[in-house]
Design a protein around this motif. Structure first.
Motif, PDB file in Angstrom:
ATOM      1  N   PRO A  85      31.171  51.157  36.117  1.00 43.86           N
ATOM      2  CA  PRO A  85      30.777  50.479  37.350  1.00 43.86           C
ATOM      3  C   PRO A  85      31.792  50.692  38.457  1.00 43.86           C
ATOM      4  O   PRO A  85      32.984  50.903  38.208  1.00 43.86           O
ATOM      5  CB  PRO A  85      30.706  49.013  36.922  1.00 43.86           C
ATOM      6  N   GLU A  86      31.296  50.652  39.679  1.00 44.03           N
ATOM      7  CA  GLU A  86      32.147  50.717  40.852  1.00 44.03           C
ATOM      8  C   GLU A  86      31.997  49.427  41.636  1.00 44.03           C
ATOM      9  O   GLU A  86      30.939  48.812  41.643  1.00 44.03           O
ATOM     10  CB  GLU A  86      31.743  51.884  41.757  1.00 44.03           C
ATOM     11  N   ALA A  87      33.070  49.021  42.334  1.00 48.53           N
ATOM     12  CA  ALA A  87      33.037  47.832  43.172  1.00 48.53           C
ATOM     13  C   ALA A  87      33.344  48.233  44.607  1.00 48.53           C
ATOM     14  O   ALA A  87      34.294  48.981  44.865  1.00 48.53           O
ATOM     15  CB  ALA A  87      34.045  46.806  42.679  1.00 48.53           C
ATOM     16  N   PHE A  88      32.525  47.731  45.528  1.00 53.90           N
ATOM     17  CA  PHE A  88      32.686  48.019  46.949  1.00 53.90           C
ATOM     18  C   PHE A  88      32.962  46.695  47.661  1.00 53.90           C
ATOM     19  O   PHE A  88      32.050  45.896  47.878  1.00 53.90           O
ATOM     20  CB  PHE A  88      31.423  48.689  47.502  1.00 53.90           C
ATOM     21  N   PRO A  89      34.218  46.438  48.014  1.00 53.66           N
ATOM     22  CA  PRO A  89      34.574  45.139  48.606  1.00 53.66           C
ATOM     23  C   PRO A  89      33.877  44.899  49.936  1.00 53.66           C
ATOM     24  O   PRO A  89      33.606  45.824  50.707  1.00 53.66           O
ATOM     25  CB  PRO A  89      36.094  45.238  48.789  1.00 53.66           C
ATOM     26  N   ILE A  90      33.577  43.629  50.180  1.00 51.23           N
ATOM     27  CA  ILE A  90      32.955  43.157  51.405  1.00 51.23           C
ATOM     28  C   ILE A  90      33.879  42.095  52.016  1.00 51.23           C
ATOM     29  O   ILE A  90      34.448  41.287  51.286  1.00 51.23           O
ATOM     30  CB  ILE A  90      31.569  42.539  51.103  1.00 51.23           C
ATOM     31  N   PRO A  91      34.045  42.061  53.346  1.00 50.51           N
ATOM     32  CA  PRO A  91      34.873  41.014  53.952  1.00 50.51           C
ATOM     33  C   PRO A  91      34.356  39.622  53.603  1.00 50.51           C
ATOM     34  O   PRO A  91      33.168  39.408  53.382  1.00 50.51           O
ATOM     35  CB  PRO A  91      34.735  41.283  55.459  1.00 50.51           C
ATOM     36  N   GLY A  92      35.260  38.677  53.584  1.00 51.48           N
ATOM     37  CA  GLY A  92      34.909  37.301  53.273  1.00 51.48           C
ATOM     38  C   GLY A  92      35.430  36.901  51.907  1.00 51.48           C
ATOM     39  O   GLY A  92      35.890  37.729  51.103  1.00 51.48           O
ATOM     40  N   ARG A  93      35.363  35.612  51.631  1.00 48.92           N
ATOM     41  CA  ARG A  93      35.841  35.057  50.369  1.00 48.92           C
ATOM     42  C   ARG A  93      34.807  34.127  49.774  1.00 48.92           C
ATOM     43  O   ARG A  93      33.973  33.549  50.467  1.00 48.92           O
ATOM     44  CB  ARG A  93      37.140  34.279  50.596  1.00 48.92           C
ATOM     45  N   GLY A  94      34.879  33.960  48.455  1.00 46.55           N
ATOM     46  CA  GLY A  94      34.018  33.023  47.771  1.00 46.55           C
ATOM     47  C   GLY A  94      34.526  31.598  47.892  1.00 46.55           C
ATOM     48  O   GLY A  94      35.571  31.341  48.497  1.00 46.55           O
ATOM     49  N   PRO A  95      33.831  30.638  47.288  1.00 43.76           N
ATOM     50  CA  PRO A  95      34.184  29.226  47.430  1.00 43.76           C
ATOM     51  C   PRO A  95      35.578  28.865  46.940  1.00 43.76           C
ATOM     52  O   PRO A  95      36.175  27.901  47.421  1.00 43.76           O
ATOM     53  CB  PRO A  95      33.110  28.513  46.597  1.00 43.76           C
ATOM     54  N   VAL A  96      36.127  29.604  45.988  1.00 46.40           N
ATOM     55  CA  VAL A  96      37.486  29.315  45.514  1.00 46.40           C
ATOM     56  C   VAL A  96      38.455  30.423  45.902  1.00 46.40           C
ATOM     57  O   VAL A  96      39.494  30.609  45.281  1.00 46.40           O
ATOM     58  CB  VAL A  96      37.498  29.083  43.983  1.00 46.40           C
ATOM     59  N   GLY A  97      38.104  31.169  46.960  1.00 46.57           N
ATOM     60  CA  GLY A  97      38.988  32.195  47.484  1.00 46.57           C
ATOM     61  C   GLY A  97      38.865  33.549  46.826  1.00 46.57           C
ATOM     62  O   GLY A  97      39.649  34.460  47.124  1.00 46.57           O
ATOM     63  N   GLU A  98      37.870  33.727  45.947  1.00 44.76           N
ATOM     64  CA  GLU A  98      37.736  35.005  45.252  1.00 44.76           C
ATOM     65  C   GLU A  98      37.259  36.105  46.195  1.00 44.76           C
ATOM     66  O   GLU A  98      36.574  35.844  47.179  1.00 44.76           O
ATOM     67  CB  GLU A  98      36.771  34.881  44.055  1.00 44.76           C
ATOM     68  N   THR A  99      37.649  37.341  45.882  1.00 42.14           N
ATOM     69  CA  THR A  99      37.177  38.478  46.661  1.00 42.14           C
ATOM     70  C   THR A  99      35.712  38.729  46.363  1.00 42.14           C
ATOM     71  O   THR A  99      35.196  38.366  45.301  1.00 42.14           O
ATOM     72  CB  THR A  99      37.984  39.745  46.345  1.00 42.14           C
ATOM     73  N   LEU A 100      35.024  39.358  47.300  1.00 39.18           N
ATOM     74  CA  LEU A 100      33.598  39.614  47.191  1.00 39.18           C
ATOM     75  C   LEU A 100      33.351  41.113  47.202  1.00 39.18           C
ATOM     76  O   LEU A 100      34.019  41.855  47.926  1.00 39.18           O
ATOM     77  CB  LEU A 100      32.853  38.952  48.349  1.00 39.18           C
ATOM     78  N   ALA A 101      32.382  41.559  46.419  1.00 37.36           N
ATOM     79  CA  ALA A 101      32.103  42.993  46.337  1.00 37.36           C
ATOM     80  C   ALA A 101      30.667  43.225  45.908  1.00 37.36           C
ATOM     81  O   ALA A 101      30.045  42.389  45.246  1.00 37.36           O
ATOM     82  CB  ALA A 101      33.056  43.678  45.351  1.00 37.36           C
ATOM     83  N   VAL A 102      30.154  44.390  46.291  1.00 39.69           N
ATOM     84  CA  VAL A 102      28.890  44.905  45.771  1.00 39.69           C
ATOM     85  C   VAL A 102      29.227  45.788  44.577  1.00 39.69           C
ATOM     86  O   VAL A 102      30.082  46.681  44.680  1.00 39.69           O
ATOM     87  CB  VAL A 102      28.145  45.721  46.842  1.00 39.69           C
ATOM     88  N   ASP A 103      28.597  45.545  43.439  1.00 43.86           N
ATOM     89  CA  ASP A 103      28.865  46.317  42.224  1.00 43.86           C
ATOM     90  C   ASP A 103      27.741  47.316  41.981  1.00 43.86           C
ATOM     91  O   ASP A 103      26.564  46.996  42.162  1.00 43.86           O
ATOM     92  CB  ASP A 103      28.977  45.383  41.012  1.00 43.86           C
ATOM     93  N   VAL A 104      28.121  48.516  41.542  1.00 46.98           N
ATOM     94  CA  VAL A 104      27.149  49.573  41.279  1.00 46.98           C
ATOM     95  C   VAL A 104      27.441  50.172  39.906  1.00 46.98           C
ATOM     96  O   VAL A 104      28.576  50.577  39.623  1.00 46.98           O
ATOM     97  CB  VAL A 104      27.206  50.674  42.355  1.00 46.98           C
ATOM     98  N   ALA A 105      26.432  50.196  39.050  1.00 48.71           N
ATOM     99  CA  ALA A 105      26.548  50.803  37.725  1.00 48.71           C
ATOM    100  C   ALA A 105      25.439  51.824  37.551  1.00 48.71           C
ATOM    101  O   ALA A 105      24.294  51.578  37.942  1.00 48.71           O
ATOM    102  CB  ALA A 105      26.467  49.747  36.637  1.00 48.71           C
ATOM    103  N   THR A 106      25.779  52.968  36.949  1.00 47.43           N
ATOM    104  CA  THR A 106      24.808  54.047  36.757  1.00 47.43           C
ATOM    105  C   THR A 106      24.731  54.402  35.278  1.00 47.43           C
ATOM    106  O   THR A 106      25.756  54.548  34.606  1.00 47.43           O
ATOM    107  CB  THR A 106      25.208  55.291  37.577  1.00 47.43           C
ATOM    108  N   VAL A 107      23.503  54.535  34.786  1.00 48.23           N
ATOM    109  CA  VAL A 107      23.259  54.919  33.398  1.00 48.23           C
ATOM    110  C   VAL A 107      22.360  56.143  33.418  1.00 48.23           C
ATOM    111  O   VAL A 107      21.346  56.171  34.136  1.00 48.23           O
ATOM    112  CB  VAL A 107      22.576  53.784  32.610  1.00 48.23           C
TER     113      VAL A 107
END
Length: 345
Positions: free
Chosen positions: A2-24
């Motif tokens: 899988p790959e992670a593509f970070p997006i600006p902004g934070r989650g409710p407890v300060g976690e980083t946010l990302a779009v995840d992509v997995a290929t099979v």
């Protein structure tokens, strides 16, 4: 991997946010099937369950990917909305109204929208009862459900704090998809794309919504999926939203055979869903995170887009997995069914 593509902004407890992509599947595929989730953040709970169930089927040996095919899972296209239990993103933008072409103005509202704006978007912090369901039912009686649905859901570009706001320019997730989508498909010449959604239609029922730009392919969809479930947005009384992701990708497929469908699984009656969207937007604006009004509105929104009923969840995930299986099977037979599949643009 899988790959992670970070997006600006934070989650409710300060976690980083990302779009995840997995290929099979194939490393250099001739065909790709894309299954995306969470474009409307809170709908990602259902979409994620489908993607995880599909991966578990692969791991357990129950699901095979044909030679020459890759299946691409794009997870949480709106990670902020997913994390914060919102339909919109960090800027209150409905990402599925944000995909406009260069030169197309981020401006305007649908017909009738101004008549329902104050109903949909109360602009005061008061939590008193305002008889929303009664007022909404009256609006339906006065204008008709199709007209009201179009006024509400086509997308508006004048009220940044309101529902179904399409933004003032491309959002970070929008730019990410526009820049990386064809790379995620590994430049496959043939792509079938299912974007998973909930909240529209009869409870646990499944609709395959085909956007106007893809309408020339209706015969293809109906031959490969249950014909009664395939709905032409342009022809069958639904609404034609602006700024839809699949329509934008269809216009920019650059000669690829690209077939997109929005998969919708019904949850609760439309006025309850609309009321939940309205209440959550109000709570997000005016209530303190963690407070009773805030949590009540968030729980109701999750219920309206991913019901807690085990029966609903089993049926909904099962139907979505069946569609993914049909899409994978259909991706390999396009060359044997060439009539009306692709219109060069």
């Amino acid at each position: 991997m899988p790959e992670a593509f970070p997006i600006p902004g934070r989650g409710p407890v300060g976690e980083t946010l990302a779009v995840d992509v997995a290929t099979v599947g194939a490393a250099r595929p001739a065909r790709a099937v894309v299954v995306s989730s969470g474009l409307h953040g809170v709908e990602g709970f259902f979409g994620s369950a489908v993607q995880l169930a599909w991966l578990e089927g692969v791991r357990a040996g129950r699901i095979d990917v044909p030679p020459g095919t890759a299946v691409v899972l794009v997870h949480a296209l709106n990670p902020y909305g997913f994390a914060w239990r919102r339909r919109a993103n960090e800027g209150n933008v409905d990402l599925n109204r944000n995909f406009l072409d260069v030169g197309e103005p981020y401006a305007g509202v649908p017909p009738l929208y101004d008549r329902v704006h104050r109903l949909l978007n109360p602009d005061a912090p008061s939590a008193r009862a305002d008889l929303f369901l009664v007022r909404a039912a009256w609006a339906v009686c006065r204008h008709g459900l199709p007209a009201l649905r179009a006024a509400v859901a086509e997308g508006q570009y004048e009220h940044p704090s309101g529902l179904f706001f399409g933004g003032q320019g491309p959002e970070a997730s929008t730019r990410l998809i526009q820049e990386h989508f064809w790379g995620w498909t590994r430049d496959s010449g043939e792509v079938v794309h299912l974007d998973l959604h909930t909240g529209l239609g009869r409870r646990a029922d499944c609709q395959i919504l085909v956007e106007p730009v893809h309408a020339p392919n209706l015969g293809w969809y109906r031959a490969r999926f249950a014909p009664a479930r395939v709905v032409s947005v342009a022809d069958e009384g639904a609404y034609a939203a602006r700024g839809v992701m699949g329509a934008w990708l269809g216009r920019h497929a650059a000669g690829r055979r690209y077939r997109f469908a929005c998969v919708e699984i019904g949850t609760h009656p439309p006025l309850r869903v609309l009321g939940a969207l309205r209440a959550e937007n109000h709570a997000h604006r005016f209530s303190v995170p963690g407070s009773r009004p805030y949590e009540r509105a968030k729980r109701e929104l999750v219920e309206c887009f991913c019901p807690g009923s085990r029966r609903w969840r089993r049926a909904a995930v099962g139907r979505a997995l069946e569609l993914v299986a049909r899409a994978v099977a259909a991706s390999g037979d396009a060359r044997r069914h060439a009539g009306g599949i692709w219109i060069p643009r």
